[in-house]
Motif scaffolding. Structure first.
Motif, PDB file in Angstrom:
ATOM      1  N   GLY A 100     -48.452  10.917  51.562  1.00 56.66           N
ATOM      2  CA  GLY A 100     -47.887  12.006  52.355  1.00 56.66           C
ATOM      3  C   GLY A 100     -46.654  12.624  51.738  1.00 56.66           C
ATOM      4  O   GLY A 100     -46.241  13.719  52.141  1.00 56.66           O
ATOM      5  N   THR A 113     -51.916  11.724  48.123  1.00 59.72           N
ATOM      6  CA  THR A 113     -53.050  11.513  49.029  1.00 59.72           C
ATOM      7  C   THR A 113     -53.623  10.108  49.011  1.00 59.72           C
ATOM      8  O   THR A 113     -54.114   9.622  50.030  1.00 59.72           O
ATOM      9  N   THR A 165     -43.228  12.082  54.833  1.00 59.99           N
ATOM     10  CA  THR A 165     -43.805  12.152  56.176  1.00 59.99           C
ATOM     11  C   THR A 165     -43.831  10.806  56.879  1.00 59.99           C
ATOM     12  O   THR A 165     -43.914  10.747  58.106  1.00 59.99           O
ATOM     13  N   GLN A 166     -43.792   9.711  56.117  1.00 61.33           N
ATOM     14  CA  GLN A 166     -43.752   8.362  56.694  1.00 61.33           C
ATOM     15  C   GLN A 166     -43.214   7.416  55.624  1.00 61.33           C
ATOM     16  O   GLN A 166     -43.282   7.706  54.431  1.00 61.33           O
ATOM     17  N   GLU A 193     -53.308   5.415  60.090  1.00 61.69           N
ATOM     18  CA  GLU A 193     -52.277   6.137  60.843  1.00 61.69           C
ATOM     19  C   GLU A 193     -51.576   7.208  60.013  1.00 61.69           C
ATOM     20  O   GLU A 193     -50.856   8.044  60.556  1.00 61.69           O
ATOM     21  N   ASN A 195     -51.692  10.495  58.438  1.00 62.22           N
ATOM     22  CA  ASN A 195     -52.539  11.685  58.556  1.00 62.22           C
ATOM     23  C   ASN A 195     -52.921  12.275  57.202  1.00 62.22           C
ATOM     24  O   ASN A 195     -53.980  12.882  57.060  1.00 62.22           O
ATOM     25  N   GLU A 196     -52.056  12.093  56.213  1.00 63.39           N
ATOM     26  CA  GLU A 196     -52.271  12.716  54.904  1.00 63.39           C
ATOM     27  C   GLU A 196     -53.175  11.897  53.982  1.00 63.39           C
ATOM     28  O   GLU A 196     -53.452  12.307  52.845  1.00 63.39           O
ATOM     29  N   TYR A 199     -59.481  11.872  52.560  1.00 64.00           N
ATOM     30  CA  TYR A 199     -60.654  11.717  53.417  1.00 64.00           C
ATOM     31  C   TYR A 199     -61.578  10.601  52.929  1.00 64.00           C
ATOM     32  O   TYR A 199     -62.110   9.829  53.722  1.00 64.00           O
ATOM     33  N   ARG A 202     -60.184   7.378  53.977  1.00 66.78           N
ATOM     34  CA  ARG A 202     -60.279   7.247  55.429  1.00 66.78           C
ATOM     35  C   ARG A 202     -61.689   6.826  55.841  1.00 66.78           C
ATOM     36  O   ARG A 202     -61.867   5.939  56.681  1.00 66.78           O
TER      37      ARG A 202
END
Length: 213
Positions: A100, A113, A165-166, A193, A195-196, A199, A202
């Motif tokens: 992120g 990513t 971002t985190q 958790e 978001n970035e 895919y 994920r």
């Protein structure tokens, strides 16, 4: 802030490895300047589109600091970019970079990513059979950027952190869970958790969680 040690691009080429012809984009060449688009650097490319490339893996990054360890361990001199990275950088180790993270890169803007999932091409290209094994064991894999804003990148440039971002899931932590601790439900959920997160990671993590229930 990270410093660019080498900026490299290259199209896939055919290599003869142990008597077998294989196509790979690992043999990149250093350049002084390159245009960065959402799909990667102009003049760059990959051979295996299933496992490499795409908007979420537009830029491959590797830490210059690791080169000293590999050269000492394997008693060799490695020529940049030995791991096929677009950016060899200093000051941006896996433990210090978080999924992120947003960086300025020339007048482009990029975002972390995922960690790189290395393949046997690294061992073949460098003629070091245990290279892949050691990269996985150490989690010194490098990582990928997606491009938020296209632009021009110069080899003498720097990367400056714009936004974090985190601060829980670093590349090192993500690699440890994704590569070595796939039954760690809490760790897998930590990754989801973010978001970035890419895919493809994920998807795989969601499948692992279902499998581990």
């Amino acid at each position: 802030m990270g410093e660019i040690i080498a900026l490299s691009v290259g199209k896939p080429k055919s290599f003869l490895w142990k008597g077998k012809n294989e196509s790979s984009g690992i043999g990149k060449g250093k350049v002084s300047i390159a245009e960065l688009t959402k799909n990667g650097f102009v003049g760059d490319g990959v051979a295996n589109l299933e496992h490499h490339g795409g908007p979420e893996r537009a830029v491959c990054v590797y830490s210059f600091e690791h080169y000293k360890q590999w050269e000492k361990e394997f008693n060799v001199k490695l020529s940049l970019p030995a791991l096929g990275e677009n950016l060899c950088v200093s000051g941006m180790l896996e433990k210090d970079v978080y999924i992120g993270d947003v960086y300025s890169l020339g007048n482009a803007v990029v975002q972390v990513t995922q960690g790189r999932v290395p393949c046997s091409t690294i061992s073949k290209f460098n003629d070091i059979d245990v290279f892949l094994k050691r990269i996985v064991e150490t989690n010194y894999t490098g990582y990928f950027f997606k491009v938020l804003q296209e632009g021009t990148v110069q080899a003498d440039g720097k990367l400056e952190l714009i936004e974090r971002t985190q601060d829980k899931v670093s590349i090192l932590y993500a690699n440890q869970i994704f590569l070595h601790d796939k039954k760690n439900k809490a760790g897998l959920k930590d990754l989801l958790e973010v978001n970035e997160l890419a895919y493809v990671w994920r998807q795989k993590i969601e499948k692992l969680l279902v499998k581990n229930i």
